[in-house]
Design an enzyme around this catalytic site. Structure first.
Site, PDB file in Angstrom:
ATOM      1  N   ASP A 131      19.062   0.140  -3.997  1.00 51.02           N
ATOM      2  CA  ASP A 131      19.796   1.211  -4.692  1.00 51.02           C
ATOM      3  C   ASP A 131      20.954   1.747  -3.829  1.00 51.02           C
ATOM      4  OD1 ASP A 131      18.349   2.611  -2.761  1.00 51.02           O
ATOM      5  OD2 ASP A 131      17.415   4.014  -4.160  1.00 51.02           O
ATOM      6  N   LYS A 161      24.966  -5.753   1.252  1.00 53.92           N
ATOM      7  CA  LYS A 161      24.068  -6.025   0.121  1.00 53.92           C
ATOM      8  C   LYS A 161      24.875  -6.022  -1.191  1.00 53.92           C
ATOM      9  CE  LYS A 161      20.123  -6.444   0.087  1.00 53.92           C
ATOM     10  NZ  LYS A 161      19.245  -7.643   0.251  1.00 53.92           N
ATOM     11  N   ASN A 187      11.148   1.549  -0.004  1.00 53.35           N
ATOM     12  CA  ASN A 187       9.747   1.120   0.010  1.00 53.35           C
ATOM     13  C   ASN A 187       9.029   1.720   1.218  1.00 53.35           C
ATOM     14  OD1 ASN A 187       9.346  -2.123  -1.447  1.00 53.35           O
ATOM     15  ND2 ASN A 187      11.027  -0.749  -1.830  1.00 53.35           N
ATOM     16  N   LYS A 196      11.671   2.475  10.323  1.00 52.04           N
ATOM     17  CA  LYS A 196      12.040   3.147   9.083  1.00 52.04           C
ATOM     18  C   LYS A 196      11.363   4.508   9.047  1.00 52.04           C
ATOM     19  CE  LYS A 196      14.347  -0.517   7.641  1.00 52.04           C
ATOM     20  NZ  LYS A 196      13.720  -1.788   7.502  1.00 52.04           N
TER      21      LYS A 196
HETATM   22  P1  NAD Z   1      12.568  -6.489   6.898  1.00 50.14           P
HETATM   23  O1  NAD Z   1      13.681  -6.149   7.828  1.00 50.14           O
HETATM   24  O2  NAD Z   1      11.215  -5.933   7.122  1.00 50.14           O
HETATM   25  O3  NAD Z   1      12.400  -8.085   6.829  1.00 50.14           O
HETATM   26  C1  NAD Z   1      13.484  -8.946   6.748  1.00 50.14           C
HETATM   27  C2  NAD Z   1      12.968 -10.357   7.002  1.00 50.14           C
HETATM   28  O4  NAD Z   1      14.082 -11.272   6.881  1.00 50.14           O
HETATM   29  C3  NAD Z   1      12.385 -10.568   8.396  1.00 50.14           C
HETATM   30  O5  NAD Z   1      11.189 -11.296   8.318  1.00 50.14           O
HETATM   31  C4  NAD Z   1      13.453 -11.362   9.126  1.00 50.14           C
HETATM   32  O6  NAD Z   1      12.944 -12.205  10.144  1.00 50.14           O
HETATM   33  C5  NAD Z   1      14.059 -12.165   7.987  1.00 50.14           C
HETATM   34  N1  NAD Z   1      15.444 -12.566   8.260  1.00 50.14           N
HETATM   35  C6  NAD Z   1      16.467 -11.794   8.697  1.00 50.14           C
HETATM   36  N2  NAD Z   1      17.582 -12.538   8.863  1.00 50.14           N
HETATM   37  C7  NAD Z   1      17.256 -13.793   8.491  1.00 50.14           C
HETATM   38  C8  NAD Z   1      17.982 -15.012   8.423  1.00 50.14           C
HETATM   39  N3  NAD Z   1      19.267 -15.081   8.787  1.00 50.14           N
HETATM   40  N4  NAD Z   1      17.347 -16.129   7.987  1.00 50.14           N
HETATM   41  C9  NAD Z   1      16.034 -16.083   7.626  1.00 50.14           C
HETATM   42  N5  NAD Z   1      15.288 -14.947   7.677  1.00 50.14           N
HETATM   43  C10 NAD Z   1      15.895 -13.824   8.119  1.00 50.14           C
HETATM   44  O7  NAD Z   1      13.118  -6.127   5.454  1.00 50.14           O
HETATM   45  P2  NAD Z   1      12.361  -5.511   4.198  1.00 50.14           P
HETATM   46  O8  NAD Z   1      12.302  -4.054   4.345  1.00 50.14           O
HETATM   47  O9  NAD Z   1      11.134  -6.278   3.951  1.00 50.14           O
HETATM   48  O10 NAD Z   1      13.447  -5.829   3.065  1.00 50.14           O
HETATM   49  C11 NAD Z   1      13.397  -7.052   2.342  1.00 50.14           C
HETATM   50  C12 NAD Z   1      14.537  -7.078   1.350  1.00 50.14           C
HETATM   51  O11 NAD Z   1      14.440  -5.951   0.481  1.00 50.14           O
HETATM   52  C13 NAD Z   1      15.930  -6.992   1.983  1.00 50.14           C
HETATM   53  O12 NAD Z   1      16.790  -7.830   1.251  1.00 50.14           O
HETATM   54  C14 NAD Z   1      16.321  -5.528   1.791  1.00 50.14           C
HETATM   55  O13 NAD Z   1      17.719  -5.392   1.703  1.00 50.14           O
HETATM   56  C15 NAD Z   1      15.650  -5.217   0.476  1.00 50.14           C
HETATM   57  N6  NAD Z   1      15.297  -3.815   0.277  1.00 50.14           N
HETATM   58  C16 NAD Z   1      14.473  -3.183   1.172  1.00 50.14           C
HETATM   59  C17 NAD Z   1      14.091  -1.866   0.920  1.00 50.14           C
HETATM   60  C18 NAD Z   1      13.174  -1.112   1.859  1.00 50.14           C
HETATM   61  O14 NAD Z   1      12.947   0.068   1.628  1.00 50.14           O
HETATM   62  N7  NAD Z   1      12.637  -1.724   2.885  1.00 50.14           N
HETATM   63  C19 NAD Z   1      14.552  -1.206  -0.222  1.00 50.14           C
HETATM   64  C20 NAD Z   1      15.431  -1.879  -1.080  1.00 50.14           C
HETATM   65  C21 NAD Z   1      15.765  -3.203  -0.834  1.00 50.14           C
HETATM   66  O1  DAU Z   2      17.190   2.884  -0.559  1.00 49.90           O
HETATM   67  C1  DAU Z   2      16.737   1.610  -0.209  1.00 49.90           C
HETATM   68  C2  DAU Z   2      16.939   1.395   1.274  1.00 49.90           C
HETATM   69  O2  DAU Z   2      15.967   2.179   1.917  1.00 49.90           O
HETATM   70  C3  DAU Z   2      16.807  -0.061   1.698  1.00 49.90           C
HETATM   71  O3  DAU Z   2      17.825  -0.812   1.106  1.00 49.90           O
HETATM   72  C4  DAU Z   2      16.871  -0.213   3.221  1.00 49.90           C
HETATM   73  O4  DAU Z   2      16.610  -1.551   3.590  1.00 49.90           O
HETATM   74  C5  DAU Z   2      15.846   0.695   3.836  1.00 49.90           C
HETATM   75  O5  DAU Z   2      15.981   0.666   5.239  1.00 49.90           O
HETATM   76  C6  DAU Z   2      16.003   2.125   3.328  1.00 49.90           C
HETATM   77  O6  DAU Z   2      17.236   2.709   3.803  1.00 49.90           O
HETATM   78  P1  DAU Z   2      17.300   4.247   4.244  1.00 49.90           P
HETATM   79  O7  DAU Z   2      18.413   4.425   5.182  1.00 49.90           O
HETATM   80  O8  DAU Z   2      17.233   5.153   3.068  1.00 49.90           O
HETATM   81  O9  DAU Z   2      15.853   4.345   4.973  1.00 49.90           O
HETATM   82  P2  DAU Z   2      15.419   4.958   6.382  1.00 49.90           P
HETATM   83  O10 DAU Z   2      13.929   4.823   6.443  1.00 49.90           O
HETATM   84  O11 DAU Z   2      16.205   4.424   7.507  1.00 49.90           O
HETATM   85  O12 DAU Z   2      15.802   6.494   6.204  1.00 49.90           O
HETATM   86  C7  DAU Z   2      15.264   7.266   5.134  1.00 49.90           C
HETATM   87  C8  DAU Z   2      15.836   8.672   5.248  1.00 49.90           C
HETATM   88  O13 DAU Z   2      15.329   9.289   6.449  1.00 49.90           O
HETATM   89  C9  DAU Z   2      17.341   8.723   5.382  1.00 49.90           C
HETATM   90  O14 DAU Z   2      17.822   9.889   4.742  1.00 49.90           O
HETATM   91  C10 DAU Z   2      17.579   8.815   6.882  1.00 49.90           C
HETATM   92  C11 DAU Z   2      16.385   9.640   7.343  1.00 49.90           C
HETATM   93  N1  DAU Z   2      15.921   9.362   8.719  1.00 49.90           N
HETATM   94  C12 DAU Z   2      15.647   8.073   9.052  1.00 49.90           C
HETATM   95  C13 DAU Z   2      15.200   7.766  10.323  1.00 49.90           C
HETATM   96  C14 DAU Z   2      14.925   6.334  10.722  1.00 49.90           C
HETATM   97  C15 DAU Z   2      15.728  10.402   9.599  1.00 49.90           C
HETATM   98  O15 DAU Z   2      15.961  11.581   9.267  1.00 49.90           O
HETATM   99  N2  DAU Z   2      15.285  10.097  10.853  1.00 49.90           N
HETATM  100  C16 DAU Z   2      15.026   8.823  11.269  1.00 49.90           C
HETATM  101  O16 DAU Z   2      14.626   8.624  12.436  1.00 49.90           O
END
Ligand code: NAD
Ligand code: DAU
Length: 343
Positions: A131, A161, A187, A196
């Site tokens: 998002d 992205k 997530n 995160k």
């Molecule tokens: P993560 O960082 O935990 O995992 C990413 C994985 O991709 C790792 O296992 C890493 O080794 C692998 N990777 C990175 N670069 C690579 C490459 N060049 N070739 C092959 N593998 C590679 O990420 P996540 O939180 O599990 O997110 C997964 C997907 O979901 C991502 O596309 C992210 O943008 C999307 N997403 C995540 C969130 C979130 O809150 N975590 C929310 C929205 C979308």
């Molecule tokens: O919205 C989806 C996204 O959520 C994904 O696409 C990304 O991969 C994922 O990392 C996440 O991004 P955010 O930047 O929203 O998540 P993060 O956990 O880094 O931060 C969540 C909120 O908390 C944001 O407002 C920043 C704040 N934050 C984060 C960290 C790491 C803090 O205040 N302190 C911190 O130390």
């Protein structure tokens, strides 16, 4: 999507990361007849411990490799029916420190996969996006992101992205690649790297360390428990329409970062004051809120896990799996030092 064989060969990219490993667990449990190939470069975020329980399963194969490696991707893609593309550099703060990798993996890596999927006539390419591509909403407003919201990314992560989403649609529109895209919210849950917000907060609080809050802490995110996300992807793969995008979110009302920390602290029986304000993230988006009515109405999906249930399960998991996250925090000490100026 109905044109899949009864036993599918599935390429999952980034399956050793947080959501990818939860997804592989979900898929193996629900569709044990399918063959999964997990292509993952094992960056700092990739962790085979996440999949230790299934590493010997005969319907699962791990390939260590980079999605930017066109030769390797071409070889693996032969015979694949379905691609579920998670691999990415995913942390906004790291994209501010080192943007190059984000462009490389998230844009060029996605392009390598699209080219190979087209060449090998893959039946379905599902792209996992975020998002964050929509930018930031006003605090205290009731506006939400929808499938029609204009892209307006602010960080190198979200810009990369957004580029990858555009490329996926371009391959659909120009070459007829059958694709779907999901843009989901934040997530949380088991196996999330402790950089995160939620995983960092829980692991810090277990050690009675304050949670760093960027800026004023009023920023709002939509929180989605990872198993609900895996169900949403499953629904899109089985019921979604080619060429469509689905937004996936977990909440209906706003929760600020400060409020979230209070909920977590209460669930962990820690003082609500166990946080400290630290300098703000540059370009910090104020508010995300997701209108997930399209996937609800068209594919009958809703999040099933409440924020309290999800956080409780996550806290229990981090408490029970301290070796898992302590190893990662210690191996990544240099990053945490740089990001939080810890000495
Ligand atoms: P993560 O960082 O935990 O995992 C990413 C994985 O991709 C790792 O296992 C890493 O080794 C692998 N990777 C990175 N670069 C690579 C490459 N060049 N070739 C092959 N593998 C590679 O990420 P996540 O939180 O599990 O997110 C997964 C997907 O979901 C991502 O596309 C992210 O943008 C999307 N997403 C995540 C969130 C979130 O809150 N975590 C929310 C929205 C979308
Ligand atoms: O919205 C989806 C996204 O959520 C994904 O696409 C990304 O991969 C994922 O990392 C996440 O991004 P955010 O930047 O929203 O998540 P993060 O956990 O880094 O931060 C969540 C909120 O908390 C944001 O407002 C920043 C704040 N934050 C984060 C960290 C790491 C803090 O205040 N302190 C911190 O130390």
């Amino acid at each position: 999507m109905n044109d899949q064989p009864s036993t599918r060969k599935i390429l999952v990219t980034g399956g050793a990361g947080f959501i990818g490993s939860n997804f592989i667990h979900h898929w193996i449990q629900h569709y044990p007849q399918d063959q999964i190939i997990n292509l993952d470069a094992l960056t700092y975020a990739g962790n085979l411990d996440n999949l230790a329980d299934i590493e010997a399963a005969n319907n699962y194969q791990f390939v260590k490799g980079d999605i930017c490696d066109a030769q390797l991707v071409d070889k693996i893609m032969a015979g694949i029916n379905l691609v579920v593309h998670f691999a990415a550099e995913s942390h906004v703060d790291r994209s501010i420190l080192e943007p190059d990798k984000f462009l490389q993996t998230n844009i060029l890596g996605t392009h390598v996969l699209l080219k190979a999927a087209l060449k090998h006539r893959v039946n379905h390419f599902h792209h996992i996006s975020t998002d964050e591509v929509f930018g930031s909403l006003e605090l205290d407003s009731t506006t939400k992101f929808s499938e029609d919201t204009k892209y307006n990314p602010h960080s190198p992560y979200s810009a990369s992205k957004a580029s990858s989403d555009h490329l996926v649609r371009a391959y659909g529109d120009t070459y007829g690649l059958p694709y779907t895209i999901s843009n989901c919210s934040n997530n949380y849950g088991p196996y999330q790297f402790p950089e995160k917000f939620v995983s960092l907060a829980i692991s810090n609080l277990i050690d009675n360390k304050p949670v760093p809050i960027y800026g004023h802490g009023k920023n709002v995110r939509d929180w989605l428990f990872v198993t609900d996300h895996c169900h949403a992807i499953d629904q899109i793969i089985h019921q979604g329409k080619v060429g469509q995008t689905y937004l996936v979110g977990g909440l209906t009302t706003d929760i600020s970062n400060l409020e979230l920390i209070q909920i977590i602290a209460n669930l962990m029986h820690k003082p609500e004051t166990m946080f400290e304000f630290v300098s703000n993230r540059p370009g910090h988006d104020l508010r995300y809120a997701v209108d997930w009515s399209k996937i609800h109405q068209e594919l009958d999906w809703s999040p099933l896990v409440t924020i309290e249930e999800g956080l409780e399960a996550t806290i229990d998991w981090y408490q029970a799996n301290q070796d898992w996250w302590r190893k990662l925090k210690s191996q990544n000490r240099a990053y945490f030092n740089k990001q939080y100026q810890e000495r």
